[in-house]
Write an enzyme that holds these catalytic residues in place. Sequence first.
Site, PDB file in Angstrom:
ATOM      1  N   ASP A  63       0.918  -1.292  -0.153  1.00  0.00           N
ATOM      2  CA  ASP A  63      -0.328   0.279   0.349  1.00  0.00           C
ATOM      3  C   ASP A  63       0.758   1.081  -0.193  1.00  0.00           C
ATOM      4  O   ASP A  63       0.821   2.038   0.789  1.00  0.00           O
ATOM      5  CB  ASP A  63      -0.487   0.022   1.070  1.00  0.00           C
ATOM      6  CG  ASP A  63      -2.067   1.479   1.190  1.00  0.00           C
ATOM      7  OD1 ASP A  63      -2.520   1.319   0.942  1.00  0.00           O
ATOM      8  OD2 ASP A  63      -2.082   1.482   2.139  1.00  0.00           O
TER       9      ASP A  63
ATOM     10  N   ASN B 294      -0.700  -5.354  14.051  1.00  0.00           N
ATOM     11  CA  ASN B 294      -1.098  -4.448  12.660  1.00  0.00           C
ATOM     12  C   ASN B 294      -2.371  -4.346  13.368  1.00  0.00           C
ATOM     13  O   ASN B 294      -2.751  -6.296  12.714  1.00  0.00           O
ATOM     14  CB  ASN B 294      -0.764  -4.156  11.498  1.00  0.00           C
ATOM     15  CG  ASN B 294       0.959  -4.071  10.807  1.00  0.00           C
ATOM     16  OD1 ASN B 294       1.287  -3.356  12.411  1.00  0.00           O
ATOM     17  ND2 ASN B 294       1.281  -4.349  10.251  1.00  0.00           N
TER      18      ASN B 294
ATOM     19  N   LYS C 283      -4.330   8.510   6.476  1.00  0.00           N
ATOM     20  CA  LYS C 283      -4.574   7.781   7.564  1.00  0.00           C
ATOM     21  C   LYS C 283      -3.113   8.544   8.656  1.00  0.00           C
ATOM     22  O   LYS C 283      -3.284   8.304  10.062  1.00  0.00           O
ATOM     23  CB  LYS C 283      -3.801   6.215   8.351  1.00  0.00           C
ATOM     24  CG  LYS C 283      -4.941   5.499   7.816  1.00  0.00           C
ATOM     25  CD  LYS C 283      -5.220   3.938   7.999  1.00  0.00           C
ATOM     26  CE  LYS C 283      -6.070   3.355   7.454  1.00  0.00           C
ATOM     27  NZ  LYS C 283      -5.965   2.256   6.035  1.00  0.00           N
TER      28      LYS C 283
ATOM     29  N   TRP D 132      -0.299   4.124  12.904  1.00  0.00           N
ATOM     30  CA  TRP D 132      -0.327   4.069  11.252  1.00  0.00           C
ATOM     31  C   TRP D 132      -1.506   5.467  10.933  1.00  0.00           C
ATOM     32  O   TRP D 132      -2.187   5.410  10.489  1.00  0.00           O
ATOM     33  CB  TRP D 132      -1.279   2.969  10.669  1.00  0.00           C
ATOM     34  CG  TRP D 132      -0.458   2.790   9.139  1.00  0.00           C
ATOM     35  CD1 TRP D 132      -0.892   3.144   8.240  1.00  0.00           C
ATOM     36  CD2 TRP D 132       0.733   2.308   8.743  1.00  0.00           C
ATOM     37  NE1 TRP D 132      -0.704   2.669   7.092  1.00  0.00           N
ATOM     38  CE2 TRP D 132       1.027   2.757   7.505  1.00  0.00           C
ATOM     39  CE3 TRP D 132       1.716   2.136   9.401  1.00  0.00           C
ATOM     40  CZ2 TRP D 132       1.825   1.813   5.991  1.00  0.00           C
ATOM     41  CZ3 TRP D 132       3.298   1.934   8.826  1.00  0.00           C
ATOM     42  CH2 TRP D 132       2.549   2.435   7.194  1.00  0.00           C
TER      43      TRP D 132
ATOM     44  N   TYR E 141     -10.807  -0.795   9.086  1.00  0.00           N
ATOM     45  CA  TYR E 141     -11.443  -1.945   7.873  1.00  0.00           C
ATOM     46  C   TYR E 141     -12.905  -3.114   8.624  1.00  0.00           C
ATOM     47  O   TYR E 141     -13.373  -3.695   8.163  1.00  0.00           O
ATOM     48  CB  TYR E 141     -10.152  -3.145   7.952  1.00  0.00           C
ATOM     49  CG  TYR E 141      -9.711  -1.970   6.910  1.00  0.00           C
ATOM     50  CD1 TYR E 141      -9.645  -1.373   5.326  1.00  0.00           C
ATOM     51  CD2 TYR E 141      -7.976  -1.915   7.436  1.00  0.00           C
ATOM     52  CE1 TYR E 141      -8.761  -0.538   4.842  1.00  0.00           C
ATOM     53  CE2 TYR E 141      -7.220  -0.910   6.994  1.00  0.00           C
ATOM     54  CZ  TYR E 141      -7.867   0.009   5.330  1.00  0.00           C
ATOM     55  OH  TYR E 141      -6.623   0.362   5.084  1.00  0.00           O
TER      56      TYR E 141
ATOM     57  N   TYR F 150      -6.347  -3.893  12.601  1.00  0.00           N
ATOM     58  CA  TYR F 150      -7.572  -1.916  12.385  1.00  0.00           C
ATOM     59  C   TYR F 150      -8.954  -2.440  12.659  1.00  0.00           C
ATOM     60  O   TYR F 150     -10.478  -1.521  12.095  1.00  0.00           O
ATOM     61  CB  TYR F 150      -7.291  -1.982  11.116  1.00  0.00           C
ATOM     62  CG  TYR F 150      -6.528  -1.299  10.682  1.00  0.00           C
ATOM     63  CD1 TYR F 150      -6.150   0.062  10.222  1.00  0.00           C
ATOM     64  CD2 TYR F 150      -4.775  -2.242  10.312  1.00  0.00           C
ATOM     65  CE1 TYR F 150      -4.952   0.463   9.741  1.00  0.00           C
ATOM     66  CE2 TYR F 150      -4.032  -1.713  10.199  1.00  0.00           C
ATOM     67  CZ  TYR F 150      -3.736  -0.728   9.959  1.00  0.00           C
ATOM     68  OH  TYR F 150      -2.385   0.115   9.274  1.00  0.00           O
TER      69      TYR F 150
ATOM     70  N   GLU G 277       0.692  -0.775  14.336  1.00  0.00           N
ATOM     71  CA  GLU G 277      -0.151  -0.166  13.302  1.00  0.00           C
ATOM     72  C   GLU G 277      -1.333  -0.092  13.812  1.00  0.00           C
ATOM     73  O   GLU G 277      -2.411  -1.238  14.480  1.00  0.00           O
ATOM     74  CB  GLU G 277      -0.229  -0.527  11.762  1.00  0.00           C
ATOM     75  CG  GLU G 277       0.836  -0.840  10.782  1.00  0.00           C
ATOM     76  CD  GLU G 277       0.486  -1.310   9.153  1.00  0.00           C
ATOM     77  OE1 GLU G 277      -0.295  -1.248   9.346  1.00  0.00           O
ATOM     78  OE2 GLU G 277       2.183  -1.385   8.775  1.00  0.00           O
TER      79      GLU G 277
ATOM     80  N   ASN H 114       6.395  -7.683   6.941  1.00  0.00           N
ATOM     81  CA  ASN H 114       5.438  -6.833   7.660  1.00  0.00           C
ATOM     82  C   ASN H 114       4.621  -7.222   6.492  1.00  0.00           C
ATOM     83  O   ASN H 114       4.124  -7.628   5.963  1.00  0.00           O
ATOM     84  CB  ASN H 114       5.669  -5.175   6.758  1.00  0.00           C
ATOM     85  CG  ASN H 114       4.110  -4.684   7.345  1.00  0.00           C
ATOM     86  OD1 ASN H 114       3.721  -4.070   7.791  1.00  0.00           O
ATOM     87  ND2 ASN H 114       3.219  -4.939   6.586  1.00  0.00           N
ATOM     88  N   GLU H 115       3.872  -7.969   7.771  1.00  0.00           N
ATOM     89  CA  GLU H 115       1.812  -8.797   7.587  1.00  0.00           C
ATOM     90  C   GLU H 115       2.459  -9.972   6.018  1.00  0.00           C
ATOM     91  O   GLU H 115       1.599  -9.903   5.380  1.00  0.00           O
ATOM     92  CB  GLU H 115       1.279  -7.980   6.797  1.00  0.00           C
ATOM     93  CG  GLU H 115       0.822  -6.976   7.594  1.00  0.00           C
ATOM     94  CD  GLU H 115      -0.731  -6.398   7.751  1.00  0.00           C
ATOM     95  OE1 GLU H 115      -1.045  -5.323   5.869  1.00  0.00           O
ATOM     96  OE2 GLU H 115      -0.542  -5.806   8.554  1.00  0.00           O
TER      97      GLU H 115
HETATM   98  C1  GCB Z   1      -1.663  -2.301   6.589  1.00  0.00           C
HETATM   99  C2  GCB Z   1      -0.420  -2.242   6.080  1.00  0.00           C
HETATM  100  C3  GCB Z   1       0.345  -0.753   5.515  1.00  0.00           C
HETATM  101  C4  GCB Z   1      -1.309  -0.325   5.360  1.00  0.00           C
HETATM  102  C5  GCB Z   1      -2.104  -0.165   5.964  1.00  0.00           C
HETATM  103  C6  GCB Z   1      -3.379   0.469   5.808  1.00  0.00           C
HETATM  104  O1  GCB Z   1      -1.927  -3.141   6.983  1.00  0.00           O
HETATM  105  O2  GCB Z   1       0.625  -2.374   6.460  1.00  0.00           O
HETATM  106  O3  GCB Z   1       0.702  -0.630   4.411  1.00  0.00           O
HETATM  107  O4  GCB Z   1      -0.779   0.535   4.605  1.00  0.00           O
HETATM  108  O5  GCB Z   1      -2.440  -1.062   6.922  1.00  0.00           O
HETATM  109  O6  GCB Z   1      -3.846   1.752   5.423  1.00  0.00           O
HETATM  110  O7  GCB Z   1      -4.352  -0.594   5.244  1.00  0.00           O
END
Ligand code: GCB
Length: 632
Positions: free
Chosen positions: A172, A503, A607, A588, A509, A505, A543, A448-449
Amino acid sequence: MGKLVSMLYPKMTATRREEKLDGMWKFCFDPEEKGEQEGWTNGLPGRGAKAELLPVPASFCDFFTEKEKREFTGDFWYERDFFVPGEWKGSRVYLRFGSVTHRAAVFVNGRAVGGHEGGFLPFSLDITEAIRYNETNQVVVKGNNELADDTLPAGQTKILPSGRKMTKPYFDFFNYAGIHRSVWLVSVPNCAIEDYTLSYRLEGEDAVVSYEVEVTDTANELTAGKLIANKLRVKLSVYEEEGDLAAEGEAFWKEETIRKEGTILKGELRVPAVHLWRVRNAYLYRFCFRLYEGDSLVDEYWEDQGIRTIEVKGCEILLNGEPVYLKGFGKHEDSDIIGKGFSAGVMKRDFELMKWIGANSFRTSHYPYSEEMYQMADQEGFLVIDELPAVGFMESLQNFDIAALGKMVPYFLKPTTESLLANHLNALEEMIKRDKNHACVIMWSLMNEPETTSEAAVDYFAKVFERARELDVQKRPRTFAMLANSLPDTCHCYSFSDVISLNRYYGWYIAGGYEIEEAEAMFRKEMDAWAAKGLNKPFIFTEYGADTYASEHKLPSVMWSQEYQKEYLDMYSKVFDSYDFVKGEQVWNFADFQTVEGIKRVDGNKKGVFTRQRQPKDSAFYLKERWESLEQ
Ligand code: GCB
């Protein structure tokens, strides 16, 4: 290909010379891949006023007004002249690139002198045999920014009906490319300090510094016998910030050590009443290595370094034996116009903002940053999680079509896994070699992820994590940032991490907006499940964040408004404060940043707690209050 040589940052010393080759370079896109055939290795088309000029360091993408240039995928070329002083005859001359994204082949006076794979780490090429002294010489760089399943970072290159190539990243951030960091012309003695490694032990008021120095001789093979016969010795002098000598040690090569260690010399010295490097309260000693042959100085190299220890014990991250709590951000190298190009001005602003908000740390998501960032973090006492460009090892994440069709192949079962691992281990070795002496680097983030829910990942992880442990003399904690579906009962790989990095959300999300109370419940459920595992390891959040439009205010809040970003962050703060094994929070993202265009991104990822122009959103004031009230 030329031999890859020392990673040491270029420096003027009694024995070394450097000159920056930054500025305007000639530039050419090569969509038809005809450069070599047409002799561009000897110089790009378009002489004099007909040449296209571009600044170095910078991404090439955002200078142009034509979309096919901004999105360009494929080969691109740079060229410039440089002058080599006659006085440099007899020493080795190198070209040193801070980074070329994602790969480069380099030609000097038409001759191939080497290249590099990977867009975020430096490389030096020995050009001694290709240059003319006291004359103008020419360097040509053929760059390429294509992504594949086995590149770091990973992605795809798609061919459009016009035949044009297009990048489809599995990650991303915008696939910025070009010569992103400074280029240097360097002269180093033939017999030189190739590398050095420091580690520390605290004994009462003192620090015991263990050092290793590697010496090479490019003119003659350096054998053990020669080292002894030539009476080579290394003197290490450690100076206080005020310039006074704090400690000094000298070591000769001895038969016994040479047989065991090759041309690496090991020694120890004691710094009495040491000034430790502390969080947001740094102290830097100047470490000066001098290599002598008998009584004459052969090479000299120095750097400013902080003395500190770092370890994980139970659920604590200990700096100098004292617990630290990480407050800060996942960042990006990203700014208007120059993309991922290094700018000392942007860097300075970023540190000022991080200090203002009460942060003490950041993660170099999702690749190793420019070396100047670590130097500044050393200076400012920031804690850095240093991350490899190992991102996108989860094809479906950005490739929504494949995900929707359920055609997901476990990433580490692909036929490309072997070459991916080779590239990964190579980048790991380069990153640790480059960054191992920085006091600011307290942890390695090795991915990462990645996809961790299939058994196939385990073997891959074992190799990467073991190698990191082997390479790092300071044995810093290792981690990787875990995706939403890497959960206590689904992830096969979390036990490799010394610190568990999540990480998350929930509330963005997953269950965003008015559903945030449900998000919190789900989040707490996950945390309870981790707690039940009793891992006895620190957890940090690498994140959590919500896209926020700097122009949007709304009462009551809606997603994308500044009000919602604050509510979201506040929900996370409450959850963090309820679990005592949480030892860090990195939002993040530090600032809004560019991504590919798409239905989930409005001219980039929003973000940021700061805008891309580095001005605060409302949440910045919320975080400032919280972080200033939390202990280190
Ligand atoms: C994540 C990723 C990061 C993205 C972020 C997002 O999990 O590691 O690279 O930018 O989410 O904002 O979706």
